[in-house]
Scaffold this motif. Structure first.
Motif: not given
Length: 842
Positions: A783-801
């Motif tokens: 389901k659409d949620q505000k900040g969803l992709m912000a959170y996913v992208m920040s996790r990617f940055d943390e994991e160097n993905i």
């Protein structure tokens, strides 16, 4: 002034031998320099005869001078001086080529009243000092017989002896000795000559750069035939056999081919200005000019020259083999074998003995259909065909257009396990081009590509041999696993794969069209015709991809596979490529090339397990084709074109039209660090191109109050990425400054935004590490949620993905996210940990 007159002047002033030889050398040099002009007027055998007789004249002058030197005014009658000068080999045959050695034999009789050895020595020294390329033998007349038995080459050279000058009385004695030599151990000599002949042609097949003298179908074939006829029948000219052994039609074919090869060899010597019997490609243009070839629409002068040369050598090869068989058969016949031969008769005039098919030399009317039926009836595998059978069938009758019966009979041959010898025999008899008329266009067709070592027709027949003699166990297993129809199909494909050469246009496309029509005539199934057409159209693709491109690059493999129709086509293309490359020439198919082809095959197999990827690439290739036609793209530098076409993301090409791709590419190429664009109306759109870290999680977090409806991320080139963020609201123009500040802050990776973990259930997210060789794929459908992709992208940055491509869409309050990720060992080993960090229990 004539040479004889000049020498008389020198003798009058008592000039020494050195001065005499110097003058002779000047005259010989002047003559050799004039040969180009003489050749224009007289070519072929006529040129060789005139050249030989000019050399005769020089030798006769030197002989007369030597006698004058020793006898002065007390010269005996020439028949009384027991010296005879004899031409041997090509010089004896009056076929001396321009820079060939002059084979001279001096025969003498040791008479006490003459001191002959100094005279002979002076003749030879004078010839050498005059610059003559002299090969010589000196024998007493009673030593000739024993000398001839030292080596077979000496015997054959003596058999071609021709009187030049000297004592005719001694020449009569010499002829008597030569007749003894001819009759001595005839059968043994014939067998020895045949052994040498067979060994030579086995080592020297006709190639793109043929040896006009020594190759199969070269002048040495005609020489061998003459030696055999001389030994067996004592003839002086081959034409003498045309009444009782050789048919007039056969002899004319032979003589015409021989005449052209005389011209070729002379022109090659003149072009190289040295003894040069191999028609190297570097001499072809000049030789073509010397022989008067002119450029035509479909064939330039060089192609015409090569075609006629190969055709002449083929004719000489076939006719020589037939003539040799005919003239040697009586002397080699063994009456003890007659009963065995009689029992091996399988049909009128046809005999099968030790898996070889023979025929009598009695001709009878026979149709092409009868020939095909004869061959079809033979059940033995991999039979060979004697040249007598080629002679039996080569004048068979046929209609201008093949009947349905003929095509069906031809197709039946393809069902035999071994067809190489059959096709080779039909080709020798010039019947293959009647059964498959397009083959006529590639007969004797040269390939000036620096790669192929054989003309097209020879290469094609060699391909069939390599198909039947696969040495690679893995490829052999692929061939054995083909259905019966496809085993037959691959044989026809191998035969037709280069059939489009020699015509205007791409030979693969032309060949595919020709094959389609012919395969339909042979009544193959629609699917087989389609697959065979695809194979011929793509027959160079696998080798080109393996040898010229990075087969470890997924895009390369996907592009390769997308052009194949099915996995069966991949198997057959691998088999076809093996046969094709092996047939190019010795050493071309190496361990290195074999490993590359096998690696490409294995990687292609894995791609076939992902049909959706093949569909993507197929669509992308269509878009690329459109892009290449765009004038603005054509204006790009070659480097930029290559960079754009090497962008890995298929979705980038599927999403954007040519104009948009060109616009993004130009901007990215100019960008050194980053560039961005903000659009506020009718809704907020942010585009970013960067070649350094971009804190997209921070930016999306700061814009979390606006609903993100679409996000695209594409890895372009030079480590640059393109980001496009689309929101469902507009913003006031007064907010642009603030937005610009946010975007520029996002290039600082230390910036952090407060983010709330979204609710993503375990069944709403997947991470497929087997998506492709290079990339993993993450899909989020929640389901659409505000900040969803912000959170996913920040996790990617943390994991160097590292994201290669992201496509985010929000429809009816649900977001569907597709993300391609650079596959790494860390990513796949920590798959569960990464998913756990993104999911939660509702």
């Amino acid at each position: 002034m004539k040479l004889e007159e000049k020498i008389e002047e020198l003798i009058h002033i008592k000039a020494d031998d050195f001065q005499i030889s110097k003058v002779i050398k000047e005259y010989i040099g002047s003559y050799l320099n004039s040969l180009d002009e003489i050749f224009v007027q007289n070519q072929g055998k006529d040129f060789l005869v005139k050249h030989t007789r000019t050399i005769d004249n020089f030798i006769q002058i030197m002989y007369r001078y030597a006698l004058r030197k020793y006898f002065g005014n007390y010269m005996p009658f020439k028949n009384a001086i027991p010296i005879t000068l004899v031409g041997m080999g090509s010089y004896g045959r009056e076929e001396l080529c321009v820079y060939s050695d002059v084979d001279l034999m001096i025969v003498y009789k040791d008479i006490k009243g003459y001191n002959l050895e100094p005279i002979i020595e002076d003749i030879l020294m004078l010839a050498w000092d005059a610059g003559m390329r002299l090969g010589h033998r000196t024998h007493k007349v009673n030593e000739l017989f024993s000398a001839s038995n030292e080596d077979l080459s000496i015997k054959t050279a003596m058999l071609e002896s021709r009187f030049l000058c000297g004592s005719k009385l001694l020449w009569i004695e010499t002829q008597s000795e030569l007749e003894k030599i001819r009759n001595y151990h005839k059968k043994e000599t014939v067998i020895a000559l045949l052994d040498i002949y067979n060994e030579r042609i086995a080592k020297n097949s006709i190639k793109m750069e043929p040896n006009i003298k020594e190759s199969e179908g070269g002048l040495r074939d005609a020489n061998t035939l003459f030696w055999l006829c001389k030994i067996i029948y004592g003839i002086e000219k081959l034409k003498d056999l045309s009444d009782f052994i050789l048919q007039e039609r056969e002899y004319k074919e032979f003589r015409s081919a021989l005449e052209f090869l005389y011209r070729i060899r002379s022109a090659t010597h003149l072009s190289a200005k040295k003894k040069q019997d191999i028609l190297n490609l570097e001499f072809v243009p000049d030789v073509a000019i010397k022989l008067g070839f002119k450029d035509k629409v479909l064939k330039n002068a060089q192609m015409q020259l090569s075609h006629k040369t190969l055709q002449a050598m083929n004719t000489l090869n076939i006719t020589s083999r037939i003539f040799i068989k005919k003239v040697t058969a009586p002397i080699l016949a063994d009456r003890n074998n007659f009963a065995v031969l009689k029992s091996s008769r399988i049909m009128p005039q046809i005999f099968l003995y030790k898996n070889i098919l023979y025929s009598t030399f009695k001709t009878r009317d026979i149709s092409l259909d009868e020939v095909l039926e004869q061959i079809d009836k033979i059940s033995q595998k991999n039979i060979k065909f004697d040249i007598s059978y080629v002679n039996f069938i080569r004048y068979c009758t046929f209609k201008t257009h093949n009947s349905i019966k003929t095509y069906r009979l031809f197709k039946k041959l393809l069902y035999k396990e071994y067809i190489y010898e059959i096709f080779r025999t039909l080709d020798k008899a010039s019947l293959l081009q009647q059964l498959a008329k397009p083959f006529k266009s590639v007969k004797f067709l040269a390939q000036f590509d620096g790669y192929h070592r054989y003309p097209v027709d020879k290469h094609t027949i060699r391909c069939i041999w390599h198909l039947e003699n696969i040495k690679d166990d893995f490829i052999l297993s692929l061939y054995k696993n083909l259905s019966l129809e496809y085993k037959v199909l691959i044989k026809l494909v191998v035969f037709f794969h280069d059939i489009g050469k020699g015509r205007r246009g791409n030979h693969s496309d032309l060949g595919a069209r020709i094959f389609r029509v012919y395969a339909q005539k042979l009544e193959f199934s629609k699917q087989a015709v389609l697959d065979g057409t695809t194979l011929i159209k793509l027959h160079t693709l696998m080798n080109n991809t393996a040898s010229r491109e990075d087969i470890y690059n997924e895009k390369v493999v996907l592009s390769f596979v997308s052009r194949l129709k099915n996995i069966e086509t991949l198997h057959m293309l691998y088999i076809l490529t093996y046969a094709d490359v092996n047939s190019v020439g010795k050493g071309v198919y190496s361990n290195f090339s074999a490993n590359l082809l096998k690696e490409l095959y294995k990687r292609s197999l894995r791609v076939f397990e992902k049909p959706e990827l093949i569909d993507e690439v197929t669509s992308r290739l269509r878009r690329e084709k459109t892009l290449k036609k765009n004038e603005k793209f054509q204006a790009f530098s070659p480097i930029l074109k290559r960079k754009v076409l090497n962008i890995n993301s298929n979705f980038f090409f599927l999403k954007y039209k040519s104009e948009q791709i060109i616009k993004i590419a130009k901007l990215a190429y100019k960008t050194e660090t980053f560039v961005y664009k903000i659009q506020t109306k009718p809704y907020l759109v942010i585009e970013v191109i960067k070649n350094r870290d971009f804190n997209i999680g921070y930016l999306l977090g700061k814009l979390g109050f606006i609903n993100l409806v679409n996000m695209e991320i594409y890895k372009l080139f030079d480590e640059k990425k393109y980001f496009k963020l689309e929101f469902d609201e507009d913003v006031y123009s007064d907010d642009i400054t603030h937005l610009e500040s946010l975007v520029e802050d996002s290039f600082n990776m230390s910036k952090k935004a407060k983010l709330r973990k979204p609710i993503i259930l375990k069944n709403e997210i997947t991470l497929d590490c087997e998506h492709s060789i290079t990339y993993a794929q993450m899909q989020i459908n929640t389901k659409d949620q505000k900040g969803l992709m912000a959170y996913v992208m920040s996790r990617f940055d943390e994991e160097n993905i590292d994201i290669v491509m992201a496509k985010i869409q929000t429809i009816k309050r649900r977001t569907r996210n597709l993300i391609l990720i650079e596959k790494t060992l860390y990513l796949c080993e920590n798959r569960d940990k990464i998913l756990e960090g993104l999911t939660c229990v509702e």
